[in-house]
Design an enzyme around this catalytic site. Sequence first.
Site, mmCIF file in Angstrom:
data_model
loop_
_atom_site.group_PDB
_atom_site.id
_atom_site.type_symbol
_atom_site.label_atom_id
_atom_site.label_comp_id
_atom_site.label_asym_id
_atom_site.label_seq_id
_atom_site.Cartn_x
_atom_site.Cartn_y
_atom_site.Cartn_z
ATOM 1 N N CYS A 91 0.821 -1.218 0.000
ATOM 2 C CA CYS A 91 0.000 0.000 0.000
ATOM 3 C C CYS A 91 0.852 1.265 0.000
ATOM 4 O O CYS A 91 0.334 2.361 -0.181
ATOM 5 C CB CYS A 91 -0.928 0.008 1.201
ATOM 6 S SG CYS A 91 -2.070 -1.363 1.120
ATOM 7 N N HIS A 382 -9.788 2.262 -1.258
ATOM 8 C CA HIS A 382 -8.338 2.039 -1.158
ATOM 9 C C HIS A 382 -7.869 1.027 -2.203
ATOM 10 O O HIS A 382 -7.709 -0.153 -1.908
ATOM 11 C CB HIS A 382 -8.028 1.553 0.275
ATOM 12 C CG HIS A 382 -6.621 1.136 0.507
ATOM 13 N ND1 HIS A 382 -5.533 1.767 -0.058
ATOM 14 C CD2 HIS A 382 -6.101 0.120 1.256
ATOM 15 C CE1 HIS A 382 -4.430 1.167 0.335
ATOM 16 N NE2 HIS A 382 -4.744 0.157 1.117
ATOM 17 N N CYS A 412 0.610 2.855 6.097
ATOM 18 C CA CYS A 412 0.998 1.513 6.523
ATOM 19 C C CYS A 412 0.921 0.575 5.323
ATOM 20 O O CYS A 412 0.126 0.796 4.409
ATOM 21 C CB CYS A 412 0.085 1.023 7.639
ATOM 22 S SG CYS A 412 -1.647 0.951 7.152
HETATM 23 C C1 LIG Z 1 -2.470 -3.838 1.821
HETATM 24 C C2 LIG Z 1 -1.528 -2.962 2.555
HETATM 25 O O1 LIG Z 1 -0.326 -2.920 2.166
HETATM 26 C C3 LIG Z 1 -1.915 -2.173 3.778
HETATM 27 C C4 LIG Z 1 -3.344 -1.848 3.970
HETATM 28 O O2 LIG Z 1 -3.848 -0.833 3.560
HETATM 29 S S1 LIG Z 1 -4.256 -2.975 4.790
HETATM 30 C C5 LIG Z 1 -5.916 -2.729 4.238
HETATM 31 C C6 LIG Z 1 -6.156 -3.566 3.066
HETATM 32 N N1 LIG Z 1 -7.575 -3.596 2.777
HETATM 33 C C7 LIG Z 1 -8.354 -4.608 3.181
HETATM 34 O O3 LIG Z 1 -7.916 -5.517 3.832
HETATM 35 C C8 LIG Z 1 -9.795 -4.532 2.727
HETATM 36 C C9 LIG Z 1 -10.673 -5.028 3.791
HETATM 37 N N2 LIG Z 1 -12.041 -4.999 3.348
HETATM 38 C C10 LIG Z 1 -12.756 -6.111 3.034
HETATM 39 O O4 LIG Z 1 -12.218 -7.215 3.003
HETATM 40 C C11 LIG Z 1 -14.217 -5.950 2.736
HETATM 41 O O5 LIG Z 1 -14.465 -4.701 2.163
HETATM 42 C C12 LIG Z 1 -15.074 -6.134 4.042
HETATM 43 C C13 LIG Z 1 -14.938 -7.572 4.521
HETATM 44 C C14 LIG Z 1 -14.619 -5.164 5.138
HETATM 45 C C15 LIG Z 1 -16.541 -5.778 3.755
HETATM 46 O O6 LIG Z 1 -16.973 -6.527 2.676
HETATM 47 P P1 LIG Z 1 -18.535 -6.592 2.301
HETATM 48 O O7 LIG Z 1 -19.284 -7.279 3.389
HETATM 49 O O8 LIG Z 1 -18.623 -7.106 0.918
HETATM 50 O O9 LIG Z 1 -18.933 -5.042 2.335
HETATM 51 P P2 LIG Z 1 -20.240 -4.333 1.861
HETATM 52 O O10 LIG Z 1 -21.221 -5.316 1.273
HETATM 53 O O11 LIG Z 1 -19.866 -3.203 1.010
HETATM 54 O O12 LIG Z 1 -20.804 -3.745 3.202
HETATM 55 C C16 LIG Z 1 -21.485 -4.537 4.148
HETATM 56 C C17 LIG Z 1 -22.660 -3.747 4.661
HETATM 57 O O13 LIG Z 1 -22.164 -2.598 5.343
HETATM 58 C C18 LIG Z 1 -22.839 -1.438 4.874
HETATM 59 N N3 LIG Z 1 -21.927 -0.296 4.980
HETATM 60 C C19 LIG Z 1 -20.626 -0.268 4.624
HETATM 61 N N4 LIG Z 1 -20.123 0.956 4.865
HETATM 62 C C20 LIG Z 1 -21.119 1.693 5.392
HETATM 63 C C21 LIG Z 1 -21.222 3.024 5.843
HETATM 64 N N5 LIG Z 1 -20.168 3.857 5.816
HETATM 65 N N6 LIG Z 1 -22.412 3.455 6.324
HETATM 66 C C22 LIG Z 1 -23.472 2.632 6.365
HETATM 67 N N7 LIG Z 1 -23.441 1.352 5.944
HETATM 68 C C23 LIG Z 1 -22.284 0.899 5.471
HETATM 69 C C24 LIG Z 1 -23.188 -1.777 3.445
HETATM 70 O O14 LIG Z 1 -24.253 -1.014 2.964
HETATM 71 C C25 LIG Z 1 -23.571 -3.226 3.541
HETATM 72 O O15 LIG Z 1 -24.894 -3.310 4.021
HETATM 73 P P3 LIG Z 1 -25.927 -4.365 3.390
HETATM 74 O O16 LIG Z 1 -25.313 -5.710 3.711
HETATM 75 O O17 LIG Z 1 -27.199 -4.064 4.107
HETATM 76 O O18 LIG Z 1 -25.937 -4.085 1.935
#
Ligand SMILES: CC(=O)CC(=O)SCCNC(=O)CCNC(=O)[C@H](O)C(C)(C)COP(=O)(O)OP(=O)(O)OC[C@H]1O[C@@H](n2cnc3c(N)ncnc32)[C@H](O)[C@@H]1OP(=O)(O)O
Length: 425
Positions: A91, A382, A412
Amino acid sequence: MTEIRKVAVVAGNRIPFARQDKTYRHASNSDMLTAAVNGLVDRTGLGGQELGEVVAGAVLKHARDWNMVREVVLGSKLAPTTPGYDLQQACGTGLEAAILVANKIALGQIEAGIAGGVDTASDAPIAVNDKLRSILLDLNRAKSAQDRLKVLARVRPKDIVPEIPRNAEPRTRKSMGEHAALTALEWGITREAQDELAYRSHVNLAAAYDRGFQDDLLTPYLGLEKDQNLRPDTTVEKLAKLKPVFGKGETATMTAGNSTPLTDGASAVLLSTDEWAAEHGLRPLAYLTHSQTAAVDYVKGAEGLLMAPAYAVPRMLARAGLTLQDFDYYEIHEAFASQVLATLKAWEDPIFCKERLGLDAPLGEIDRDKLNVNGSSLAAGHPFAATGGRIVAALAKQLDSNGGGRGLISICAAGGQGVVAILEK
Ligand SMILES: CC(=O)CC(=O)SCCNC(=O)CCNC(=O)[C@H](O)C(C)(C)COP(=O)(O)OP(=O)(O)OC[C@H]1O[C@@H](n2cnc3c(N)ncnc32)[C@H](O)[C@@H]1OP(=O)(O)O
Protein backbone atom coordinates in the site's frame (compact mmCIF):
# COMPACT_ATOMS: atom_id res chain seq x y z
CA MET A 1 29.46 16.97 -5.89
CA THR A 2 25.85 17.29 -7.10
CA GLU A 3 23.82 20.02 -5.45
CA ILE A 4 20.57 18.72 -3.90
CA ARG A 5 17.62 20.36 -5.66
CA LYS A 6 14.14 21.16 -4.33
CA VAL A 7 11.43 18.82 -5.62
CA ALA A 8 8.00 20.25 -6.36
CA VAL A 9 4.70 18.42 -6.54
CA VAL A 10 3.24 20.17 -9.56
CA ALA A 11 -0.04 18.38 -10.24
CA GLY A 12 -1.95 15.22 -9.46
CA ASN A 13 -4.73 13.31 -11.08
CA ARG A 14 -6.68 10.18 -10.39
CA ILE A 15 -9.74 8.45 -11.71
CA PRO A 16 -12.64 8.23 -9.23
CA PHE A 17 -12.24 5.06 -7.16
CA ALA A 18 -14.83 2.31 -7.77
CA ARG A 19 -16.12 -0.46 -5.53
CA GLN A 20 -15.00 -3.98 -6.41
CA ASP A 21 -16.99 -5.54 -9.26
CA LYS A 22 -18.87 -2.36 -10.04
CA THR A 23 -18.06 0.30 -12.70
CA TYR A 24 -14.45 -0.78 -13.40
CA ARG A 25 -15.23 -4.50 -13.33
CA HIS A 26 -13.89 -4.96 -16.88
CA ALA A 27 -11.05 -2.41 -16.68
CA SER A 28 -7.48 -3.70 -16.34
CA ASN A 29 -4.72 -2.14 -14.26
CA SER A 30 -3.16 -0.83 -17.49
CA ASP A 31 -6.46 0.73 -18.64
CA MET A 32 -6.94 2.54 -15.34
CA LEU A 33 -3.34 3.75 -14.95
CA THR A 34 -3.33 4.98 -18.57
CA ALA A 35 -6.52 6.95 -17.85
CA ALA A 36 -4.96 8.53 -14.73
CA VAL A 37 -1.72 9.40 -16.58
CA ASN A 38 -3.55 10.79 -19.63
CA GLY A 39 -5.77 12.93 -17.39
CA LEU A 40 -2.62 14.37 -15.80
CA VAL A 41 -0.98 14.92 -19.20
CA ASP A 42 -4.10 16.71 -20.51
CA ARG A 43 -4.39 18.93 -17.46
CA THR A 44 -0.72 19.94 -17.58
CA GLY A 45 -0.49 20.26 -21.38
CA LEU A 46 2.32 17.70 -21.60
CA GLY A 47 0.95 15.74 -24.58
CA GLY A 48 3.76 14.43 -26.80
CA GLN A 49 6.46 15.45 -24.31
CA GLU A 50 9.27 13.24 -23.01
CA LEU A 51 9.59 13.06 -19.22
CA GLY A 52 12.55 11.83 -17.15
CA GLU A 53 10.71 8.74 -15.91
CA VAL A 54 7.31 7.31 -15.06
CA VAL A 55 7.45 5.09 -11.95
CA ALA A 56 4.34 3.32 -10.69
CA GLY A 57 3.08 -0.08 -9.64
CA ALA A 58 0.28 -2.39 -8.67
CA VAL A 59 0.08 -4.72 -5.67
CA LEU A 60 -1.92 -7.33 -7.60
CA LYS A 61 -0.59 -7.83 -11.12
CA HIS A 62 -1.12 -10.37 -13.87
CA ALA A 63 2.04 -12.22 -14.96
CA ARG A 64 1.64 -10.72 -18.44
CA ASP A 65 2.08 -7.21 -16.96
CA TRP A 66 5.80 -7.79 -16.43
CA ASN A 67 6.66 -4.12 -16.99
CA MET A 68 3.16 -2.68 -16.88
CA VAL A 69 4.28 0.94 -16.57
CA ARG A 70 6.39 0.91 -19.75
CA GLU A 71 3.32 -0.41 -21.59
CA VAL A 72 1.19 2.32 -19.99
CA VAL A 73 3.67 4.96 -21.23
CA LEU A 74 3.55 3.50 -24.75
CA GLY A 75 -0.26 3.59 -24.67
CA SER A 76 -0.41 7.11 -23.19
CA LYS A 77 -0.19 10.62 -24.62
CA LEU A 78 3.42 10.99 -23.41
CA ALA A 79 6.31 10.67 -25.87
CA PRO A 80 7.20 6.96 -26.30
CA THR A 81 10.82 7.89 -25.47
CA THR A 82 9.79 8.36 -21.80
CA PRO A 83 11.22 5.51 -19.69
CA GLY A 84 8.77 3.71 -17.39
CA TYR A 85 9.02 0.89 -14.90
CA ASP A 86 7.18 -0.92 -12.12
CA LEU A 87 7.78 -0.66 -8.38
CA GLN A 88 5.93 -2.51 -5.59
CA GLN A 89 5.82 -1.63 -1.90
CA ALA A 90 2.27 -2.85 -1.07
CA CYS A 91 0.00 0.00 0.00
CA GLY A 92 3.06 2.27 0.14
CA THR A 93 3.67 1.86 -3.61
CA GLY A 94 2.31 5.22 -4.78
CA LEU A 95 4.20 7.19 -2.13
CA GLU A 96 7.38 5.15 -2.60
CA ALA A 97 7.18 5.88 -6.36
CA ALA A 98 6.90 9.61 -5.59
CA ILE A 99 9.93 9.38 -3.26
CA LEU A 100 11.98 7.58 -5.94
CA VAL A 101 11.11 10.14 -8.63
CA ALA A 102 11.75 12.98 -6.13
CA ASN A 103 15.17 11.59 -5.20
CA LYS A 104 16.21 11.36 -8.87
CA ILE A 105 15.08 14.96 -9.40
CA ALA A 106 16.87 16.09 -6.21
CA LEU A 107 20.12 14.45 -7.37
CA GLY A 108 19.95 16.06 -10.82
CA GLN A 109 19.36 12.75 -12.62
CA ILE A 110 16.01 13.82 -14.14
CA GLU A 111 14.12 17.12 -14.34
CA ALA A 112 10.57 15.82 -14.07
CA GLY A 113 8.70 12.56 -13.69
CA ILE A 114 5.36 10.97 -12.95
CA ALA A 115 4.79 8.68 -9.95
CA GLY A 116 1.67 6.62 -9.57
CA GLY A 117 -0.13 3.46 -8.70
CA VAL A 118 -3.09 1.34 -9.63
CA ASP A 119 -4.94 -1.67 -8.33
CA THR A 120 -7.93 -3.72 -9.27
CA ALA A 121 -9.79 -5.90 -6.81
CA SER A 122 -12.13 -6.96 -9.66
CA ASP A 123 -9.66 -8.30 -12.24
CA ALA A 124 -7.67 -10.48 -9.81
CA PRO A 125 -4.61 -12.33 -11.17
CA ILE A 126 -5.86 -15.88 -10.67
CA ALA A 127 -3.03 -18.38 -11.24
CA VAL A 128 -2.84 -22.12 -11.82
CA ASN A 129 -1.48 -24.19 -8.93
CA ASP A 130 2.16 -25.39 -8.74
CA LYS A 131 1.43 -28.93 -9.96
CA LEU A 132 -0.49 -27.76 -13.04
CA ARG A 133 2.16 -25.11 -13.76
CA SER A 134 4.87 -27.78 -13.76
CA ILE A 135 2.77 -29.96 -16.10
CA LEU A 136 2.14 -27.03 -18.45
CA LEU A 137 5.85 -26.20 -18.56
CA ASP A 138 6.63 -29.85 -19.42
CA LEU A 139 3.91 -29.69 -22.09
CA ASN A 140 5.58 -26.67 -23.63
CA ARG A 141 8.92 -28.51 -23.71
CA ALA A 142 7.48 -31.77 -25.15
CA LYS A 143 8.81 -32.43 -28.67
CA SER A 144 6.19 -34.78 -30.17
CA ALA A 145 2.42 -35.27 -30.08
CA GLN A 146 3.01 -38.54 -28.17
CA ASP A 147 5.11 -36.77 -25.53
CA ARG A 148 2.45 -34.07 -25.17
CA LEU A 149 -0.27 -36.69 -24.61
CA LYS A 150 1.89 -38.41 -21.98
CA VAL A 151 2.34 -35.09 -20.11
CA LEU A 152 -1.38 -34.25 -20.32
CA ALA A 153 -2.28 -37.68 -18.91
CA ARG A 154 -0.65 -36.53 -15.61
CA VAL A 155 -3.41 -33.91 -15.02
CA ARG A 156 -5.80 -34.85 -12.20
CA PRO A 157 -9.08 -32.97 -11.43
CA LYS A 158 -7.60 -31.43 -8.25
CA ASP A 159 -4.77 -29.89 -10.34
CA ILE A 160 -7.31 -27.59 -11.97
CA VAL A 161 -8.08 -25.82 -8.67
CA PRO A 162 -6.83 -22.23 -9.21
CA GLU A 163 -4.72 -20.12 -6.82
CA ILE A 164 -6.75 -17.05 -5.91
CA PRO A 165 -4.80 -14.18 -4.28
CA ARG A 166 -5.84 -13.55 -0.66
CA ASN A 167 -5.50 -10.24 1.07
CA ALA A 168 -3.38 -12.04 3.69
CA GLU A 169 0.17 -12.24 4.95
CA PRO A 170 1.99 -15.29 3.54
CA ARG A 171 3.83 -15.96 6.85
CA THR A 172 0.84 -15.80 9.21
CA ARG A 173 -2.01 -16.68 6.80
CA LYS A 174 -3.99 -13.95 8.58
CA SER A 175 -5.77 -11.25 6.54
CA MET A 176 -4.92 -7.57 6.96
CA GLY A 177 -8.23 -7.20 8.83
CA GLU A 178 -7.47 -10.07 11.21
CA HIS A 179 -4.07 -8.55 11.99
CA ALA A 180 -5.62 -5.11 12.51
CA ALA A 181 -8.24 -6.63 14.85
CA LEU A 182 -5.45 -7.97 17.09
CA THR A 183 -3.87 -4.50 17.21
CA ALA A 184 -7.25 -2.89 17.98
CA LEU A 185 -7.61 -5.24 20.93
CA GLU A 186 -4.05 -4.67 22.16
CA TRP A 187 -4.53 -0.88 22.11
CA GLY A 188 -8.12 -0.92 23.42
CA ILE A 189 -9.53 0.89 20.39
CA THR A 190 -13.29 1.20 20.87
CA ARG A 191 -15.98 0.60 18.27
CA GLU A 192 -17.33 4.12 18.90
CA ALA A 193 -13.97 5.77 18.19
CA GLN A 194 -13.58 3.75 14.96
CA ASP A 195 -17.07 4.62 13.74
CA GLU A 196 -16.54 8.30 14.56
CA LEU A 197 -13.30 8.33 12.50
CA ALA A 198 -15.08 6.58 9.59
CA TYR A 199 -17.97 9.05 9.78
CA ARG A 200 -15.53 12.02 9.69
CA SER A 201 -13.83 10.55 6.61
CA HIS A 202 -17.15 10.50 4.69
CA VAL A 203 -18.16 13.98 5.93
CA ASN A 204 -14.78 15.48 4.97
CA LEU A 205 -14.65 13.86 1.52
CA ALA A 206 -18.26 14.86 0.77
CA ALA A 207 -17.44 18.46 1.79
CA ALA A 208 -14.32 18.40 -0.42
CA TYR A 209 -16.52 17.44 -3.40
CA ASP A 210 -19.13 20.08 -2.49
CA ARG A 211 -16.63 22.93 -2.44
CA GLY A 212 -15.04 21.83 -5.74
CA PHE A 213 -11.74 20.75 -4.12
CA GLN A 214 -11.72 17.55 -6.19
CA ASP A 215 -12.41 19.31 -9.52
CA ASP A 216 -8.78 19.46 -10.68
CA LEU A 217 -7.71 16.24 -8.92
CA LEU A 218 -10.01 13.82 -10.79
CA THR A 219 -10.72 12.78 -14.38
CA PRO A 220 -14.09 10.99 -14.77
CA TYR A 221 -13.66 7.46 -16.11
CA LEU A 222 -16.18 5.03 -17.62
CA GLY A 223 -18.98 7.40 -16.61
CA LEU A 224 -17.93 7.55 -12.95
CA GLU A 225 -17.47 11.10 -11.62
CA LYS A 226 -17.14 10.54 -7.85
CA ASP A 227 -15.68 7.89 -5.58
CA GLN A 228 -18.24 5.13 -5.52
CA ASN A 229 -17.67 4.24 -1.89
CA LEU A 230 -18.48 7.73 -0.62
CA ARG A 231 -21.69 7.71 1.44
CA PRO A 232 -22.64 11.31 2.21
CA ASP A 233 -25.67 10.00 4.14
CA THR A 234 -23.56 7.95 6.57
CA THR A 235 -24.26 8.56 10.25
CA VAL A 236 -22.60 7.18 13.37
CA GLU A 237 -25.93 5.53 14.18
CA LYS A 238 -25.90 3.64 10.84
CA LEU A 239 -22.27 2.68 11.34
CA ALA A 240 -23.02 1.42 14.86
CA LYS A 241 -25.56 -1.07 13.45
CA LEU A 242 -23.09 -2.89 11.17
CA LYS A 243 -21.97 -6.38 12.17
CA PRO A 244 -18.27 -6.93 12.94
CA VAL A 245 -16.33 -8.63 10.12
CA PHE A 246 -12.88 -8.97 11.73
CA GLY A 247 -12.03 -10.10 15.28
CA LYS A 248 -13.76 -12.57 17.56
CA GLY A 249 -16.97 -12.55 19.63
CA GLU A 250 -17.70 -9.72 22.06
CA THR A 251 -14.34 -8.04 21.44
CA ALA A 252 -14.83 -7.65 17.66
CA THR A 253 -15.15 -3.98 16.71
CA MET A 254 -14.19 -3.80 13.01
CA THR A 255 -16.98 -3.59 10.41
CA ALA A 256 -17.42 -2.93 6.69
CA GLY A 257 -17.98 0.71 7.67
CA ASN A 258 -14.76 1.27 9.62
CA SER A 259 -12.56 -0.88 7.31
CA THR A 260 -11.57 0.11 3.78
CA PRO A 261 -13.64 -1.56 1.05
CA LEU A 262 -12.04 -3.59 -1.74
CA THR A 263 -11.55 -1.00 -4.49
CA ASP A 264 -10.46 -0.41 -8.12
CA GLY A 265 -8.62 2.78 -9.15
CA ALA A 266 -5.46 4.60 -10.25
CA SER A 267 -3.59 7.81 -9.49
CA ALA A 268 -0.64 9.79 -10.90
CA VAL A 269 1.41 12.73 -9.63
CA LEU A 270 3.78 15.04 -11.54
CA LEU A 271 7.01 16.07 -9.77
CA SER A 272 9.71 18.40 -11.10
CA THR A 273 12.25 21.10 -10.35
CA ASP A 274 11.01 24.68 -10.00
CA GLU A 275 12.80 25.58 -13.24
CA TRP A 276 11.21 22.77 -15.26
CA ALA A 277 7.76 23.69 -13.93
CA ALA A 278 8.25 27.36 -14.89
CA GLU A 279 9.49 26.40 -18.37
CA HIS A 280 6.30 24.38 -18.88
CA GLY A 281 3.94 27.06 -17.60
CA LEU A 282 3.27 25.10 -14.38
CA ARG A 283 3.40 26.09 -10.71
CA PRO A 284 4.68 24.16 -7.68
CA LEU A 285 1.85 23.21 -5.30
CA ALA A 286 4.20 22.00 -2.53
CA TYR A 287 7.64 20.43 -2.03
CA LEU A 288 8.44 16.86 -1.01
CA THR A 289 11.12 17.49 1.59
CA HIS A 290 11.56 14.34 3.72
CA SER A 291 10.71 10.65 3.65
CA GLN A 292 11.33 7.51 5.68
CA THR A 293 10.48 3.83 5.66
CA ALA A 294 10.39 1.40 8.59
CA ALA A 295 9.51 -2.24 9.13
CA VAL A 296 8.32 -4.16 12.21
CA ASP A 297 8.69 -7.80 13.17
CA TYR A 298 5.02 -8.77 13.19
CA VAL A 299 5.85 -12.48 12.71
CA LYS A 300 7.91 -13.32 15.82
CA GLY A 301 8.00 -9.89 17.48
CA ALA A 302 5.34 -8.20 19.56
CA GLU A 303 4.42 -5.52 17.05
CA GLY A 304 1.16 -5.21 15.08
CA LEU A 305 1.30 -5.72 11.29
CA LEU A 306 0.26 -2.17 10.40
CA MET A 307 2.25 -0.33 13.10
CA ALA A 308 5.45 0.43 11.13
CA PRO A 309 4.46 4.11 10.54
CA ALA A 310 4.54 4.53 14.34
CA TYR A 311 8.31 3.91 14.01
CA ALA A 312 8.93 5.63 10.67
CA VAL A 313 7.40 8.98 11.65
CA PRO A 314 9.58 9.66 14.76
CA ARG A 315 12.71 8.67 12.82
CA MET A 316 11.78 11.16 10.08
CA LEU A 317 10.90 13.86 12.63
CA ALA A 318 14.31 13.44 14.30
CA ARG A 319 16.13 13.87 10.98
CA ALA A 320 13.94 16.85 10.04
CA GLY A 321 14.30 18.48 13.47
CA LEU A 322 10.51 18.65 13.89
CA THR A 323 7.97 17.57 16.49
CA LEU A 324 4.70 15.75 15.79
CA GLN A 325 2.84 18.98 16.49
CA ASP A 326 4.76 21.02 13.85
CA PHE A 327 2.22 20.22 11.11
CA ASP A 328 -0.80 21.98 9.65
CA TYR A 329 -2.21 18.76 8.16
CA TYR A 330 -1.89 15.03 8.85
CA GLU A 331 -2.68 12.52 6.12
CA ILE A 332 -2.79 9.14 7.83
CA HIS A 333 -3.96 6.45 5.41
CA GLU A 334 -7.08 4.81 6.82
CA ALA A 335 -6.51 1.14 5.99
CA PHE A 336 -8.74 0.56 9.00
CA ALA A 337 -10.03 3.18 11.46
CA SER A 338 -8.56 1.06 14.27
CA GLN A 339 -5.06 1.18 12.77
CA VAL A 340 -5.10 5.01 12.56
CA LEU A 341 -6.29 5.20 16.17
CA ALA A 342 -3.73 2.64 17.41
CA THR A 343 -0.94 4.64 15.74
CA LEU A 344 -2.11 7.89 17.34
CA LYS A 345 -2.45 6.16 20.72
CA ALA A 346 1.05 4.72 20.43
CA TRP A 347 2.50 8.19 19.87
CA GLU A 348 0.71 9.40 23.01
CA ASP A 349 1.82 6.44 25.12
CA PRO A 350 4.87 7.07 27.40
CA ILE A 351 5.74 3.35 27.66
CA PHE A 352 5.57 2.69 23.88
CA CYS A 353 7.56 5.84 23.14
CA LYS A 354 10.22 4.98 25.74
CA GLU A 355 10.54 1.22 25.34
CA ARG A 356 9.89 0.75 21.61
CA LEU A 357 10.86 4.11 20.12
CA GLY A 358 13.65 4.88 22.60
CA LEU A 359 12.33 8.40 23.26
CA ASP A 360 12.55 10.34 26.54
CA ALA A 361 9.00 11.67 26.18
CA PRO A 362 5.91 10.67 24.18
CA LEU A 363 5.43 12.27 20.77
CA GLY A 364 2.09 13.49 22.10
CA GLU A 365 -1.33 14.24 20.68
CA ILE A 366 -2.15 15.75 17.33
CA ASP A 367 -4.96 18.24 16.69
CA ARG A 368 -7.64 15.91 15.28
CA ASP A 369 -9.17 18.79 13.28
CA LYS A 370 -6.04 18.68 11.10
CA LEU A 371 -6.38 14.96 10.35
CA ASN A 372 -7.49 13.80 6.87
CA VAL A 373 -9.28 17.09 6.26
CA ASN A 374 -10.46 16.08 2.79
CA GLY A 375 -11.42 12.53 3.75
CA SER A 376 -9.25 9.45 3.36
CA SER A 377 -9.38 5.80 2.39
CA LEU A 378 -12.43 4.82 4.49
CA ALA A 379 -14.57 7.16 2.37
CA ALA A 380 -12.66 7.28 -0.94
CA GLY A 381 -11.80 3.59 -0.99
CA HIS A 382 -8.34 2.04 -1.16
CA PRO A 383 -7.03 0.62 -4.46
CA PHE A 384 -3.81 -0.40 -2.70
CA ALA A 385 -1.02 1.09 -4.87
CA ALA A 386 -3.12 4.10 -5.93
CA THR A 387 -3.62 5.47 -2.41
CA GLY A 388 -0.19 7.16 -2.15
CA GLY A 389 -0.80 9.25 -5.27
CA ARG A 390 -4.25 10.25 -4.05
CA ILE A 391 -2.78 11.47 -0.78
CA VAL A 392 0.26 13.31 -2.25
CA ALA A 393 -1.91 15.18 -4.78
CA ALA A 394 -4.62 16.12 -2.27
CA LEU A 395 -2.16 17.26 0.42
CA ALA A 396 -0.10 19.31 -2.07
CA LYS A 397 -3.28 21.02 -3.24
CA GLN A 398 -4.43 21.59 0.35
CA LEU A 399 -1.09 23.23 1.26
CA ASP A 400 -1.26 25.40 -1.86
CA SER A 401 -4.89 26.43 -1.22
CA ASN A 402 -3.95 27.26 2.36
CA GLY A 403 -1.19 29.58 1.15
CA GLY A 404 1.51 27.36 2.67
CA GLY A 405 2.19 25.08 5.60
CA ARG A 406 3.49 21.60 6.35
CA GLY A 407 1.81 18.22 5.99
CA LEU A 408 2.69 14.75 7.25
CA ILE A 409 1.89 11.63 5.19
CA SER A 410 1.82 8.24 6.89
CA ILE A 411 0.99 5.01 5.05
CA CYS A 412 1.00 1.51 6.52
CA ALA A 413 1.79 -1.36 4.18
CA ALA A 414 1.51 -5.13 4.13
CA GLY A 415 4.59 -7.05 5.24
CA GLY A 416 4.80 -4.92 8.40
CA GLN A 417 6.16 -1.87 6.58
CA GLY A 418 5.46 1.84 6.64
CA VAL A 419 6.23 4.69 4.22
CA VAL A 420 6.02 8.28 5.44
CA ALA A 421 6.88 11.70 4.02
CA ILE A 422 6.63 15.44 4.55
CA LEU A 423 5.25 17.98 2.07
CA GLU A 424 5.90 21.68 2.67
CA LYS A 425 5.13 24.96 1.02
C1 LIG B 1 -2.47 -3.84 1.82
C2 LIG B 1 -1.53 -2.96 2.56
O1 LIG B 1 -0.33 -2.92 2.17
C3 LIG B 1 -1.91 -2.17 3.78
C4 LIG B 1 -3.34 -1.85 3.97
O2 LIG B 1 -3.85 -0.83 3.56
S1 LIG B 1 -4.26 -2.97 4.79
C5 LIG B 1 -5.92 -2.73 4.24
C6 LIG B 1 -6.16 -3.57 3.07
N1 LIG B 1 -7.57 -3.60 2.78
C7 LIG B 1 -8.35 -4.61 3.18
O3 LIG B 1 -7.92 -5.52 3.83
C8 LIG B 1 -9.79 -4.53 2.73
C9 LIG B 1 -10.67 -5.03 3.79
N2 LIG B 1 -12.04 -5.00 3.35
C10 LIG B 1 -12.76 -6.11 3.03
O4 LIG B 1 -12.22 -7.21 3.00
C11 LIG B 1 -14.22 -5.95 2.74
O5 LIG B 1 -14.46 -4.70 2.16
C12 LIG B 1 -15.07 -6.13 4.04
C13 LIG B 1 -14.94 -7.57 4.52
C14 LIG B 1 -14.62 -5.16 5.14
C15 LIG B 1 -16.54 -5.78 3.76
O6 LIG B 1 -16.97 -6.53 2.68
P1 LIG B 1 -18.54 -6.59 2.30
O7 LIG B 1 -19.28 -7.28 3.39
O8 LIG B 1 -18.62 -7.11 0.92
O9 LIG B 1 -18.93 -5.04 2.34
P2 LIG B 1 -20.24 -4.33 1.86
O10 LIG B 1 -21.22 -5.32 1.27
O11 LIG B 1 -19.87 -3.20 1.01
O12 LIG B 1 -20.80 -3.75 3.20
C16 LIG B 1 -21.49 -4.54 4.15
C17 LIG B 1 -22.66 -3.75 4.66
O13 LIG B 1 -22.16 -2.60 5.34
C18 LIG B 1 -22.84 -1.44 4.87
N3 LIG B 1 -21.93 -0.30 4.98
C19 LIG B 1 -20.63 -0.27 4.62
N4 LIG B 1 -20.12 0.96 4.86
C20 LIG B 1 -21.12 1.69 5.39
C21 LIG B 1 -21.22 3.02 5.84
N5 LIG B 1 -20.17 3.86 5.82
N6 LIG B 1 -22.41 3.45 6.32
C22 LIG B 1 -23.47 2.63 6.37
N7 LIG B 1 -23.44 1.35 5.94
C23 LIG B 1 -22.28 0.90 5.47
C24 LIG B 1 -23.19 -1.78 3.44
O14 LIG B 1 -24.25 -1.01 2.96
C25 LIG B 1 -23.57 -3.23 3.54
O15 LIG B 1 -24.89 -3.31 4.02
P3 LIG B 1 -25.93 -4.36 3.39
O16 LIG B 1 -25.31 -5.71 3.71
O17 LIG B 1 -27.20 -4.06 4.11
O18 LIG B 1 -25.94 -4.08 1.94
